[in-house]
Design a protein around this motif. Structure first.
Motif, PDB file in Angstrom:
ATOM      1  N   LYS A 117      50.954  25.619  25.997  1.00 53.72           N
ATOM      2  CA  LYS A 117      52.294  25.044  25.990  1.00 53.72           C
ATOM      3  C   LYS A 117      53.164  25.810  26.981  1.00 53.72           C
ATOM      4  CE  LYS A 117      51.912  23.990  21.043  1.00 53.72           C
ATOM      5  NZ  LYS A 117      52.442  24.311  19.685  1.00 53.72           N
ATOM      6  N   SER A 118      54.194  25.154  27.444  1.00 55.54           N
ATOM      7  CA  SER A 118      55.176  25.813  28.297  1.00 55.54           C
ATOM      8  C   SER A 118      56.332  26.262  27.406  1.00 55.54           C
ATOM      9  CB  SER A 118      55.676  24.843  29.376  1.00 55.54           C
ATOM     10  OG  SER A 118      56.581  25.483  30.238  1.00 55.54           O
ATOM     11  N   TYR A 119      56.650  27.559  27.455  1.00 53.82           N
ATOM     12  CA  TYR A 119      57.706  28.086  26.605  1.00 53.82           C
ATOM     13  C   TYR A 119      58.954  28.383  27.430  1.00 53.82           C
ATOM     14  CZ  TYR A 119      60.280  31.036  23.372  1.00 53.82           C
ATOM     15  OH  TYR A 119      61.260  31.551  22.558  1.00 53.82           O
ATOM     16  N   ARG A 120      60.049  27.695  27.135  1.00 59.52           N
ATOM     17  CA  ARG A 120      61.272  27.810  27.916  1.00 59.52           C
ATOM     18  C   ARG A 120      62.372  28.591  27.214  1.00 59.52           C
ATOM     19  NH1 ARG A 120      61.065  24.231  32.247  1.00 59.52           N
ATOM     20  NH2 ARG A 120      59.293  22.823  32.189  1.00 59.52           N
ATOM     21  N   GLY A 121      62.017  29.241  26.113  1.00 63.28           N
ATOM     22  CA  GLY A 121      63.019  29.997  25.382  1.00 63.28           C
ATOM     23  C   GLY A 121      63.035  31.476  25.731  1.00 63.28           C
ATOM     24  N   ILE A 122      63.631  32.264  24.836  1.00 67.18           N
ATOM     25  CA  ILE A 122      63.741  33.708  25.014  1.00 67.18           C
ATOM     26  C   ILE A 122      62.473  34.377  24.479  1.00 67.18           C
ATOM     27  CG2 ILE A 122      65.047  35.777  24.396  1.00 67.18           C
ATOM     28  CD1 ILE A 122      66.595  33.919  26.201  1.00 67.18           C
ATOM     29  N   ALA A 313      57.822  35.500  19.464  1.00 70.52           N
ATOM     30  CA  ALA A 313      57.829  36.061  18.117  1.00 70.52           C
ATOM     31  C   ALA A 313      57.108  35.157  17.127  1.00 70.52           C
ATOM     32  CB  ALA A 313      59.269  36.314  17.672  1.00 70.52           C
ATOM     33  N   ASP A 314      57.375  33.865  17.195  1.00 69.28           N
ATOM     34  CA  ASP A 314      56.739  32.901  16.294  1.00 69.28           C
ATOM     35  C   ASP A 314      56.256  31.715  17.118  1.00 69.28           C
ATOM     36  OD1 ASP A 314      55.892  31.207  14.327  1.00 69.28           O
ATOM     37  OD2 ASP A 314      57.830  30.998  13.319  1.00 69.28           O
ATOM     38  N   GLU A 315      54.946  31.623  17.320  1.00 67.82           N
ATOM     39  CA  GLU A 315      54.401  30.569  18.168  1.00 67.82           C
ATOM     40  C   GLU A 315      54.662  29.172  17.603  1.00 67.82           C
ATOM     41  OE1 GLU A 315      50.363  31.188  19.234  1.00 67.82           O
ATOM     42  OE2 GLU A 315      50.761  33.056  20.316  1.00 67.82           O
ATOM     43  N   LYS A 316      54.981  29.089  16.312  1.00 65.12           N
ATOM     44  CA  LYS A 316      55.288  27.788  15.708  1.00 65.12           C
ATOM     45  C   LYS A 316      56.591  27.209  16.261  1.00 65.12           C
ATOM     46  CE  LYS A 316      52.887  28.759  11.343  1.00 65.12           C
ATOM     47  NZ  LYS A 316      53.024  28.920   9.863  1.00 65.12           N
ATOM     48  N   THR A 317      57.390  28.067  16.908  1.00 66.07           N
ATOM     49  CA  THR A 317      58.656  27.586  17.465  1.00 66.07           C
ATOM     50  C   THR A 317      58.472  26.982  18.859  1.00 66.07           C
ATOM     51  OG1 THR A 317      59.179  29.743  18.467  1.00 66.07           O
ATOM     52  CG2 THR A 317      59.904  29.382  16.203  1.00 66.07           C
ATOM     53  N   ILE A 318      57.259  27.075  19.417  1.00 67.27           N
ATOM     54  CA  ILE A 318      57.007  26.510  20.740  1.00 67.27           C
ATOM     55  C   ILE A 318      56.729  25.026  20.578  1.00 67.27           C
ATOM     56  CG2 ILE A 318      55.673  26.657  22.862  1.00 67.27           C
ATOM     57  CD1 ILE A 318      54.835  29.441  22.089  1.00 67.27           C
ATOM     58  N   TYR A 319      57.584  24.214  21.148  1.00 61.54           N
ATOM     59  CA  TYR A 319      57.475  22.760  21.006  1.00 61.54           C
ATOM     60  C   TYR A 319      56.555  22.210  22.090  1.00 61.54           C
ATOM     61  CZ  TYR A 319      58.964  17.871  20.668  1.00 61.54           C
ATOM     62  OH  TYR A 319      58.998  16.509  20.527  1.00 61.54           O
ATOM     63  N   SER A 320      55.612  21.376  21.683  1.00 58.64           N
ATOM     64  CA  SER A 320      54.714  20.747  22.648  1.00 58.64           C
ATOM     65  C   SER A 320      55.474  19.699  23.459  1.00 58.64           C
ATOM     66  CB  SER A 320      53.538  20.075  21.926  1.00 58.64           C
ATOM     67  OG  SER A 320      52.754  21.023  21.254  1.00 58.64           O
ATOM     68  N   SER A 321      55.263  19.699  24.759  1.00 60.57           N
ATOM     69  CA  SER A 321      55.903  18.689  25.601  1.00 60.57           C
ATOM     70  C   SER A 321      55.437  17.305  25.187  1.00 60.57           C
ATOM     71  CB  SER A 321      55.541  18.932  27.068  1.00 60.57           C
ATOM     72  OG  SER A 321      56.065  20.158  27.513  1.00 60.57           O
ATOM     73  N   PRO A 322      56.312  16.306  25.275  1.00 59.79           N
ATOM     74  CA  PRO A 322      55.921  14.945  24.886  1.00 59.79           C
ATOM     75  C   PRO A 322      54.795  14.433  25.770  1.00 59.79           C
ATOM     76  CG  PRO A 322      58.005  14.935  26.076  1.00 59.79           C
ATOM     77  CD  PRO A 322      57.685  16.356  25.794  1.00 59.79           C
ATOM     78  N   ARG A 323      54.017  13.510  25.237  1.00 63.23           N
ATOM     79  CA  ARG A 323      52.888  12.968  25.971  1.00 63.23           C
ATOM     80  C   ARG A 323      52.818  11.454  25.810  1.00 63.23           C
ATOM     81  NH1 ARG A 323      52.876  16.852  28.453  1.00 63.23           N
ATOM     82  NH2 ARG A 323      51.244  18.378  28.881  1.00 63.23           N
ATOM     83  N   LEU A 324      52.434  10.796  26.892  1.00 59.77           N
ATOM     84  CA  LEU A 324      52.147   9.370  26.805  1.00 59.77           C
ATOM     85  C   LEU A 324      50.967   9.169  25.878  1.00 59.77           C
ATOM     86  CD1 LEU A 324      52.353   8.480  30.613  1.00 59.77           C
ATOM     87  CD2 LEU A 324      54.031   7.866  28.858  1.00 59.77           C
ATOM     88  N   SER A 325      50.951   8.065  25.166  1.00 55.91           N
ATOM     89  CA  SER A 325      49.826   7.771  24.297  1.00 55.91           C
ATOM     90  C   SER A 325      48.585   7.541  25.146  1.00 55.91           C
ATOM     91  CB  SER A 325      50.113   6.541  23.436  1.00 55.91           C
ATOM     92  OG  SER A 325      50.215   5.389  24.266  1.00 55.91           O
ATOM     93  N   VAL A 326      47.424   7.706  24.545  1.00 54.82           N
ATOM     94  CA  VAL A 326      46.159   7.477  25.254  1.00 54.82           C
ATOM     95  C   VAL A 326      46.136   6.056  25.815  1.00 54.82           C
ATOM     96  CG1 VAL A 326      43.665   7.323  25.015  1.00 54.82           C
ATOM     97  CG2 VAL A 326      44.908   9.169  23.902  1.00 54.82           C
TER      98      VAL A 326
END
Length: 332
Positions: A117-122, A313-326
């Motif tokens: 994932k790409s993480y754009r936070g602190i 600190a908490d990887e659960k806070t990393i939001y997955s970028s949206p994706r087009l459906s298959v």
């Protein structure tokens, strides 16, 4: 050979997790009896930000590498063959790939495709990274320089904001960026593509402000007042990073091959529990690119991209970028 539509669909779902510039996801694939054809969409192209289609092809290269990893994991190999020029609406043909039976190859990076994932936070400041272990990473075709230290991060935060401000003063570039921003969950493509506020690590109040302020006239006004950095700054995030990777690619590689190497580097970082975020503006602006080029390991390389990195600190806070459906990326 048990190459079939079901396996093709599963491959498409895996490869769709590839990163792409502005998360435009330019790929479209079509099932064939012996493999698949890869198309690119002219509607999913940055005509101003990527006129030479370099970033587009790096994105396609990452997609192809994930296809190849999936197939090797399932006992197949991928080879390319000539594909006649073909246009279907806004789609342009790029490659034809043949799939054939091969020995199962266990790629240690395969299990991390869905975790990247790409993480754009602190970034966290209490989880140190062993820089020496990072220097042992070897991806054929790539050479990486490391920049670390708080003072360096402050310096590069300023350089990045100046670079981003400069390129966004181009109305066409800024308009293109705004087109791919999704500040409202009511946006029809919020969960499909582009950069939505969750993937940008923004809260709802910030998203509301972004929806109001991110427009060409307001940015022009800020530019006149020399306050444009207020709107686009990423300085706090960069200052929090434990370092910056400056990635150089061999000029012997084409853009597709660079993309294949780039995704393997990123997956390697993911496997080590390291989060990153691209700082592409540093490469897009000539002034900062000239500074980066002073770090070149040799004249036979070009600067491919820059990533800020650190621990979260908490990887659960990393939001997955949206994706087009298959279904959206498969051509019937």
């Amino acid at each position: 050979m048990n190459w079939n539509q079901a396996l093709f669909t599963e491959m498409a779902a895996t490869a769709s997790k590839a990163p792409s510039v502005h998360n435009v996801q330019p790929w479209k694939i079509r099932f064939t009896e012996n493999g698949f054809d890869l198309f690119q969409s002219t509607e999913r192209r940055l005509h101003v930000g990527d006129p030479r289609l370099h970033d587009n092809d790096v994105s396609l290269g990452a997609f192809i590498e994930l296809c190849s990893m999936f197939l090797r994991h399932n006992g197949f190999q991928l080879t390319s063959s000539p594909l006649a020029s073909e246009k279907i609406g806004t789609l342009e043909s790029r490659f034809r790939f043949n799939v054939s039976i091969s020995a199962v190859e266990t790629d240690p990076l395969f299990q991390f495709i869905s975790k990247r994932k790409s993480y754009r936070g602190i970034f966290s400041d209490d989880q140190p990274i062993d820089i020496e272990s990072l220097k042992k990473i070897h991806i054929p075709g790539l050479q990486v320089q490391w920049i670390t230290g708080k003072d360096e991060m402050k310096k590069w935060a300023q350089i990045y904001d100046e670079s981003s401000a400069h390129i966004n003063k181009n109305p066409g570039y800024f308009k293109e960026l705004v087109h791919w921003l999704r500040f409202s969950e009511k946006h029809p493509s919020f969960n499909e593509d582009g950069l939505n506020y969750k993937s940008l690590a923004l809260g709802k109040p910030e998203a509301v402000m972004g929806n109001l302020l991110f427009n060409v006239p307001f940015f022009k006004l800020l530019s006149l007042l020399k306050m444009e950095k207020v709107l686009i700054t990423e300085a706090p995030q960069i200052r929090s990073a434990q370092g910056i990777f400056v990635i150089f690619a061999s000029q012997e590689l084409n853009s597709i091959e660079m993309g294949r190497a780039f995704i393997r580097f990123w997956l390697t970082l993911t496997s080590l529990g390291i989060s990153v975020c691209p700082l592409s503006a540093l490469v897009d602006f000539t002034g900062s690119l000239n500074i980066l080029n002073k770090l070149k390991p040799s004249d036979a390389t070009i600067c491919l991209n820059v990533l800020r990195f650190g621990k979260v600190a908490d990887e659960k806070t990393i939001y997955s970028s949206p994706r087009l459906s298959v279904e959206r990326i498969m051509l019937k």
